[in-house]
Design a protein around this motif. Structure first.
Motif, short mmCIF file in Angstrom:
data_model
loop_
_atom_site.label_atom_id
_atom_site.label_comp_id
_atom_site.label_asym_id
_atom_site.label_seq_id
_atom_site.Cartn_x
_atom_site.Cartn_y
_atom_site.Cartn_z
N VAL A 99 0.83 -1.21 0.00
CA VAL A 99 0.00 0.00 0.00
C VAL A 99 0.86 1.26 0.00
N PRO A 100 1.89 1.41 0.85
CA PRO A 100 2.70 2.64 0.81
C PRO A 100 3.47 2.81 -0.49
N LEU A 101 3.97 1.73 -1.07
CA LEU A 101 4.77 1.86 -2.28
C LEU A 101 3.93 1.95 -3.54
N GLY A 102 2.62 1.71 -3.44
CA GLY A 102 1.79 1.72 -4.63
C GLY A 102 1.77 3.06 -5.34
N THR A 103 1.95 4.15 -4.61
CA THR A 103 1.89 5.50 -5.20
C THR A 103 3.23 6.23 -5.09
N SER A 104 4.28 5.58 -4.70
CA SER A 104 5.57 6.25 -4.51
C SER A 104 6.29 6.41 -5.85
N ASP A 105 7.28 7.29 -5.86
CA ASP A 105 8.06 7.52 -7.07
C ASP A 105 9.14 6.45 -7.21
N HIS A 106 9.86 6.51 -8.30
CA HIS A 106 10.80 5.44 -8.63
C HIS A 106 11.95 5.36 -7.62
N ASP A 107 12.55 6.50 -7.28
CA ASP A 107 13.68 6.46 -6.36
C ASP A 107 13.27 5.97 -4.98
N THR A 108 12.12 6.43 -4.53
CA THR A 108 11.65 5.96 -3.22
C THR A 108 11.42 4.46 -3.24
N TYR A 109 10.80 3.98 -4.31
CA TYR A 109 10.55 2.54 -4.41
C TYR A 109 11.87 1.76 -4.35
N ARG A 110 12.85 2.18 -5.13
CA ARG A 110 14.12 1.44 -5.16
C ARG A 110 14.79 1.43 -3.79
N GLN A 111 14.86 2.58 -3.15
CA GLN A 111 15.59 2.64 -1.89
C GLN A 111 14.88 1.85 -0.78
N VAL A 112 13.55 1.89 -0.77
CA VAL A 112 12.83 1.11 0.23
C VAL A 112 13.05 -0.38 0.00
N MET A 113 13.00 -0.82 -1.24
CA MET A 113 13.21 -2.24 -1.53
C MET A 113 14.66 -2.64 -1.22
N PHE A 114 15.61 -1.77 -1.50
CA PHE A 114 17.00 -2.05 -1.12
C PHE A 114 17.11 -2.23 0.39
N LEU A 115 16.43 -1.35 1.13
CA LEU A 115 16.51 -1.39 2.59
C LEU A 115 15.90 -2.69 3.13
#
Length: 984
Positions: free
Chosen positions: A226-242
């Motif tokens: 739900v939080p990543l469904g509307t996030s931008d590309h950089d935010t998505y990448r960094q959260v998934m990396f984390l």
């Protein structure tokens, strides 16, 4: 902090985490190392020149971010974490309806232990997955290359231990119903992109408890999807990396699993550097799609500038792999990868909703079944009034978006009352269709309970999992009236268990050949479900080919794929009408895997028959079964003779009698078939009869004494010996061998003792009267009466080798019921029934038929009925045994047969006539015989050498001549006549 981290975009986040570690852990330590290491992993992956796109398997958020990024970046090369040897299968996805699975299959192994075979690796593909978006983009966009960089299917088994290849994680949902589609992948090893789940059990338990959720799929949906469904590309990448770094650093130090993960990462980076060096592609024009767990890698080979030449890829084994597509389903994916039941269906529903909400245009393969082709956008951005394309300005490379995401309070979605109300109404409607007593009040209760559960779990908007719990609570009372419970009904309502299908063009040659050969049935065999096929072979002889195919499919495929309703196929028998239930579409995976074994059904069946017959566990019975199947389904005399010859070797090597009943049944059937359908018996079955006769004669004494050999097995041995005796003796066997084997048998078991008595009756060493006397002695002995049921069991089994003893067995049972008192009879009566049912159920009908023949048919006749064994018996030889008066034997003969005496006297030259007291003298003796039986006189004359014809008054030979001729030609007859007439 100092060094390279000072100028990092994550310097501020690193400082905050260091202060937090010192506060919560009372000083620097392990926590600081973990937190700062996670930031280092994110920084390292974000700064990599070759863009890394981390994903989670079957995640709508990952698929949405992938579709958005592909339209923005338009990469020229896409590196995909998927087995590199599956690349040729990707173009076949156009002919399929998702979900399907890429499969690598190996039936015969070379370089792996034989017990591992067959080997199978599958990689399921769904539309709501990032890998499908990447595949569709690369295949439908010109000048874009798709490169699979993960280890090959062969290396999957090289690197992993076999006992770890099975799925260790269990399904999270404790659903009582397991859909049949959950087994679509069979025993295959699953390969997926982005297996993102904590490997530290305590961490997962902590997340579930504090997140107030039941299983991992629900936690991921609530706090990541739900939080990543509307996030931008950089935010998505960094959260998934984390997240990948967190799970990796907290994973237990399992040496084998860590080694495999690191080797996979070294393998993929080695392949990517080799491709970049060979093609000269700029890393900035590439996109590396991999699981978030592997994106946070710490191996030396990581990155395009990593250590080169330090990792050597081992060569593949000699195993020949075959590749194809098999149907998959949401339930199969959930079962194989340990996901919660219904989670993939819910993810598919969320994917559809996200596309409508964000208006992102996904990629779909042109011609994909069930979808519409997408229109590719060449460049991202929007046009101005002057027609100039404005491209959004990219953010600085590696900008810190992670800090803002972690500090942002959770977004509370407002309640969508229309959606929740629709769910409540739909679940009540589905429940009523499945037998639940649901009403409008239940719909209201589900609606309110969903909101209540969401509030208790700190959610403003109920998730599908909240709604599922509320439906179970309000509708499913005390029992499940139908086949499906409410939890399963919610899963179906949320999208159902979608089942894929492989198109005709993508099927292996064998599967296409099957569909082509069954085309005259005019059925849609690729559809799922059961279809009825009616074959009138008499009216339409061309359907005989379809019948042959269906019988082979029944032999090769799982139960239910081709099930005969009417008609049968046995040796020497063919049906004129057949009816079949066909479900080839439901069992498409099994049909596809048949195509990996050969190009036609006949070839696959022959290979399997050979494998069964020549396998290390093959017995004589299994080899004979292969002979029968080769005759039934293939009509191959060559293969049947080859397997029959092999059966001789297997029989000669056996030292037990475990398979004797099956051997007897199959040999009888084959012998009857060859006798009625072949001009001469095959050489192998004659040799088998001779070998089997000698073999079972040798084992017979041992089998009678062996406690492990059952009475049924010994009876089957005797059945083989007695039923094959005539053929064996005609082929040169000696009956003395059987007589000696029976004489050397000394069983201790009562059932085997009764069986031995029956064999002695068959051989003639024991009379039926003596057998009856022994049965009577058993009933007279109080110590033996408790074991009398076991004797009866042996007698019943004796009906197999000696069916003529049926009347004696009926007599033995009847005597027991007639003579034994109730206190003795009733205790062992249940034992008698269970013994006969368990050990002689197939022989009981013979006993019943014999009893029906002996006992009266009407109840009224029972009172006056006398059993045959109690009725007075007339001795047919009583007259012969009766003492005769002391009179000359000639006089007895004269009184009994005067005409015969006249003839004999005439032949011997006695001219005096025989006469009785008080009777006139008879005419000449020869005249009576001549007039009564002239043909007989001619025959006797020829026998005695008289050339002339007999006449009523003509001369007869002299007595000396006649006696000499008779003595010379028939000395025994002459001696008998002399004894009869002289009384010596």
């Amino acid at each position: 902090m100092s060094g390279p981290h000072e100028n990092s975009a994550f310097a501020a986040l690193r400082g905050q985490l260091q202060d937090a570690a010192a506060t919560f852990a009372d000083g620097p330590g392990a926590l600081e190392g973990i937190l700062l290491g996670m930031v280092d992993d994110v920084d390292r992956a974000a700064r990599e020149p070759l863009e890394i796109f981390p994903v989670c398997h079957h995640s709508p958020a990952s698929a949405l971010a992938m579709a958005r990024r592909l339209r923005e970046k338009q990469p020229k090369v896409v590196y995909l974490e998927l087995c590199e040897d599956m690349a040729p299968l990707l173009t076949e996805l156009r002919n399929c309806r998702l979900p399907v699975a890429l499969q690598a299959f190996a039936g015969d192994v070379d370089g792996f232990p034989a017990q591992w075979a067959p080997l199978s690796v599958v990689a399921p593909i769904t539309e709501a997955s990032a890998e499908y978006q990447a595949i569709a983009y690369a295949l439908d966009t010109p000048d874009v290359e798709l490169v699979l960089v993960d280890r090959s299917s062969d290396h999957v088994f090289q690197w992993d231990r076999r006992d770890e290849l099975t799925q260790e994680t269990e399904t999270e949902a404790s659903a009582s119903e397991k859909p049949a589609e959950a087994a679509l992948h069979g025993e295959a090893v699953g390969v997926e992109i982005g297996d993102l789940r904590p490997r530290f059990a305590e961490l997962e338990e902590h997340l579930l408890r504090h997140g107030k959720v039941r299983h991992w799929s629900e936690w991921w949906h609530q706090y990541v999807e739900v939080p990543l469904g509307t996030s931008d590309h950089d935010t998505y990448r960094q959260v998934m990396f984390l997240i990948g770094s967190l799970f990796r650093r907290l994973a237990p130090g399992d040496g084998d699993r860590v080694r495999v993960d690191e080797d996979r990462e070294r393998y993929m980076w080695t392949r990517m550097r080799e491709h970049l060096a060979a093609t000269g592609t700029d890393p900035a024009d590439c996109l590396y799609v991999c699981g978030a767990f592997h994106a946070a890698s710490r191996v030396e080979e990581f990155g395009v500038d990593g250590s080169a030449g330090t990792f050597t890829i081992s060569p593949r084994t000699g195993t020949t792999w075959q590749y194809g597509l098999i149907p998959s389903s949401h339930a199969a994916i959930e079962a194989q990868f340990g996901l919660a039941s219904g989670s993939v269906s819910i993810a598919s529903t969320e994917w559809t909703k996200s596309l409508k909400r964000t208006r992102v245009q996904p990629y779909r393969l042109a011609g994909q079944a069930g979808t519409k082709p997408s229109r590719a956008k060449k460049t991202p951005g929007r046009k101005t009034a002057a027609g100039v394309v404005l491209t959004p300005a990219p953010d600085p490379a590696g900008a810190d978006r992670l800090t803002g995401f972690l500090q942002r309070p959770p977004v509370l979605d407002r309640l969508d009352e229309a959606e929740l109300l629709g769910w409540s109404v739909d679940i009540v409607r589905a429940a009523r269709r499945n037998g639940y007593l649901a009403s409008t009040a239940d719909a209201i209760a589900v609606f309110e309970t969903s909101i209540l559960l969401a509030g208790m779990r700190d959610r403003a908007k109920p998730t599908p999992y909240d709604f599922q719990d509320a439906a179970v609570t309000c509708i499913e009372k005390d029992r499940v009236p139908g086949r499906r419970d409410v939890r399963r009904l919610v899963e179906i309502m949320m999208g159902g268990d979608r089942i894929g299908q492989v198109g005709y063009e993508s099927l292996p040659p064998l599967a296409r050949d099957v569909y082509d050969r069954l085309a005259p049935l005019e059925l849609k065999l690729q559809q799922r479900g059961v279809q009825r096929a009616l074959l009138d072979l008499a009216a339409r002889p061309e359907l005989q080919a379809c019948s042959d195919v269906l019988w082979m499919l029944r032999r090769l495929m799982p139960h239910g794929a081709a099930r005969p309703i009417m008609g049968e196929r046995r040796l020497g028998e063919r049906s004129v009408q057949e009816s079949w239930d066909l479900a080839l579409g439901t069992h498409q995976r099994a049909l596809i895997e048949l195509g990996y074994e050969g190009v036609s059904l006949e070839q696959v069946l022959e290979q399997r028959l050979r494998r069964e017959a020549y396998g290390p566990q093959a017995t004589t019975a299994t080899v004979l079964a292969a002979v029968e199947d080769a005759t039934l389904y293939l009509g191959s005399r060559r293969l049947a003779d080859e397997l029959g010859t092999h059966a001789l070797k297997v029989l000669a090597a056996e030292r037990t009698v475990d398979g004797a009943p099956e051997v007897l049944r199959r040999v009888r059937a084959l012998l009857a078939y060859y006798r009625t359908n072949e001009p001469v018996l095959p050489a192998w079955i004659e040799a088998f009869t001779k070998t089997g006769y000698a073999h079972y004669c040798t084992l017979l004494p041992t089998a009678f004494r062996d406690e492990d050999a059952t009475v049924g097995q010994v009876a089957a041995m005797l059945g083989f010996l007695f039923s094959m005796e005539s053929l064996a003796l005609s082929l040169g066997c000696d009956r003395t061998q059987l007589e000696l084997a029976v004489a050397q048998s000394h069983p201790e078991d009562p059932a085997k003792t009764a069986l031995l008595w029956a064999a002695q009756v068959q051989l003639g060493t024991l009379s039926r009267t003596e057998l009856r006397d022994r049965c009577a002695e058993l009933l007279d002995n109080p110590l033996v009466v408790p074991t009398y049921p076991r004797y009866l069991s042996g007698f019943v089994h004796a009906l197999e080798p000696v069916p003529g003893l049926a009347d004696v067995v009926v007599e033995a049972v009847s005597n027991a019921f007639a003579r034994l008192p109730d206190p003795v009879l009733l205790p062992w009566l249940p034992r008698l029934i269970t013994t006969l049912r368990s050990g002689a159920a197939d022989l009981a009908p013979r006993l019943i038929r014999e009893a029906g023949r002996i006992f009266p048919a009407r109840l009224a006749a029972l009172d006056a009925w006398i059993p045959p064994w109690r009725a007075p018996q007339t001795d047919p030889f009583a007259a012969r045994r009766a003492p005769q008066p002391d009179t000359p034997q000639g006089a007895t003969l004269l009184r009994a047969r005067p005409a015969t005496c006249d003839a004999v006297a005439d032949l011997l030259g006695c001219t005096e006539g025989w006469s009785r007291p008080g009777t006139p003298a008879p005419p000449p003796s020869g005249v009576g015989l001549l007039s009564a039986h002239p043909a007989a006189c001619d025959a006797v004359a020829g026998l005695l050498g008289c050339d002339g014809e007999w006449t009523a008054t003509g001369p007869v030979p002299s007595a000396a001549t006649t006696l000499a001729t008779l003595t010379t030609r028939h000395p025994a007859t002459a001696q008998a006549l002399d004894s009869l007439l002289t009384g010596h």
